[in-house]
Design a protein around this motif. Structure first.
Motif, PDB file in Angstrom:
ATOM      1  N   UNK A   1       3.761   7.801   0.125  1.00 21.09           N
ATOM      2  CA  UNK A   1       4.250   7.233   1.384  1.00 21.09           C
ATOM      3  C   UNK A   1       3.841   5.771   1.483  1.00 21.09           C
ATOM      4  N   UNK A   2       4.823   4.907   1.728  1.00 15.81           N
ATOM      5  CA  UNK A   2       4.543   3.478   1.868  1.00 15.81           C
ATOM      6  C   UNK A   2       3.825   3.212   3.189  1.00 15.81           C
TER       7      UNK A   2
ATOM      8  N   UNK B   1       7.979   8.815  -6.903  1.00 14.52           N
ATOM      9  CA  UNK B   1       8.041   7.727  -5.916  1.00 14.52           C
ATOM     10  C   UNK B   1       8.821   8.158  -4.671  1.00 14.52           C
ATOM     11  N   UNK B   2       9.901   8.898  -4.874  1.00 12.79           N
ATOM     12  CA  UNK B   2      10.764   9.273  -3.751  1.00 12.79           C
ATOM     13  C   UNK B   2      10.206  10.413  -2.904  1.00 12.79           C
TER      14      UNK B   2
ATOM     15  N   UNK C   1       0.809  -1.229   0.000  1.00 10.64           N
ATOM     16  CA  UNK C   1       0.000   0.000   0.000  1.00 10.64           C
ATOM     17  C   UNK C   1       0.841   1.277   0.000  1.00 10.64           C
ATOM     18  N   UNK C   2       0.335   2.279  -0.720  1.00 15.22           N
ATOM     19  CA  UNK C   2       0.964   3.600  -0.711  1.00 15.22           C
ATOM     20  C   UNK C   2      -0.118   4.666  -0.565  1.00 15.22           C
TER      21      UNK C   2
ATOM     22  N   UNK D   1       0.641   4.592 -10.135  1.00 17.71           N
ATOM     23  CA  UNK D   1       1.279   5.161 -11.326  1.00 17.71           C
ATOM     24  C   UNK D   1       0.450   4.865 -12.574  1.00 17.71           C
ATOM     25  N   UNK D   2      -0.036   3.638 -12.689  1.00 18.86           N
ATOM     26  CA  UNK D   2      -0.869   3.272 -13.840  1.00 18.86           C
ATOM     27  C   UNK D   2      -2.127   4.139 -13.889  1.00 18.86           C
ATOM     28  N   UNK D   3      -2.740   4.350 -12.729  1.00 22.85           N
ATOM     29  CA  UNK D   3      -3.953   5.174 -12.650  1.00 22.85           C
ATOM     30  C   UNK D   3      -3.667   6.608 -13.088  1.00 22.85           C
ATOM     31  N   UNK D   4      -2.588   7.186 -12.565  1.00 25.46           N
ATOM     32  CA  UNK D   4      -2.269   8.581 -12.879  1.00 25.46           C
ATOM     33  C   UNK D   4      -1.858   8.747 -14.341  1.00 25.46           C
TER      34      UNK D   4
END
Length: 239
Positions: free
Chosen positions: A185-186, A180-181, A42-43, A59-62
């Protein structure tokens, strides 16, 4: 008897989990099991105040929505020419060859004075140890011609801008790395379950709801009870 079977990879990870969480309760253990079995990582995406199953899903969604990166073009301009066909007087540094033209600089004489006074290659000194401010001046077209260089034309380059920050990056990969960085947030599945501030993405919520049911949890408990390594934990939960 349980119809579920622990795969070796799952068993190994559960063993490590119990070693680092010796008194782990049933719910966080089961949630950890779901993470491993269904590759759940989860993020949280703070901008949307929403939690996704994984960074890949987010990422795929965005990208599908065109909300992650945009392709654009920039013009790369090379250094301004110091001497050109219209130059009639030049000022030359004798130590480095640096040149200023009377039509390419607003004050070429002051510029050459400043240059030679700071030039590292200038080892000549006058009284008091100050650098000598010596330079050459020429109005000879043939001398001036030696300093005319063909200027490179501007280059148009394709780059990528972040839809989140607007910053430019050289590649799409760099945009994704920055995203991602710095912008997600993970989380653990336990943290997802224990929070109520953020919305859970629809498909992710459906996955959780499907597997976080009493009968599914009971099957998990039965499966562990049949393994002598994990049976003591089951006994502790049922005590």
């Amino acid at each position: 008897m349980s119809t579920m079977v622990i795969e070796q990879k799952l068993k190994s990870k559960l063993s490590k989990f119990f070693k680092s969480h010796k008194k782990a309760e049933l719910t966080p253990t089961y949630l950890y099991y779901l993470e491993i079995k269904f590759h759940i990582h989860p993020v949280l995406f703070p901008k949307e105040k929403k939690i996704y199953q994984s960074k890949e899903n987010l990422i795929e969604h965005l990208e599908t929505q065109g909300k992650l990166w945009r392709e654009t073009e920039i013009k790369v301009q090379f250094d301004k020419e110091m001497v050109n066909e219209e130059t009639t007087r030049i000022y030359i540094c004798p130590f480095t060859g640096k040149v200023f033209g009377n039509n390419t600089h607003p004050d070429p004489q002051d510029a050459i004075y400043d240059w030679v006074s700071k030039c590292k290659e200038n080892k000549e000194r006058v009284g008091g140890g100050m650098k000598v401010k010596r330079f050459f001046v020429s109005e000879d077209p043939e001398v001036i011609k030696n300093y005319i260089k063909e200027r490179k034309k501007p280059v148009v380059k394709t780059v990528f801008s972040s839809a989140i920050t607007g910053k430019l990056f050289n590649s799409k990969r760099a945009v994704l790395d920055d995203f991602v960085n710095n912008h997600i947030k993970a989380m653990t599945l336990t943290e997802v379950q224990n929070q109520n501030r953020f919305e859970i993405e629809e498909k992710f919520l459906e996955l959780i709801s499907t597997h976080f049911q009493q009968e599914k949890i009971q099957e998990f408990v039965d499966m562990l009870s049949e393994d002598k390594e994990f049976a003591p934990h089951v006994e502790r939960w049922l005590a």
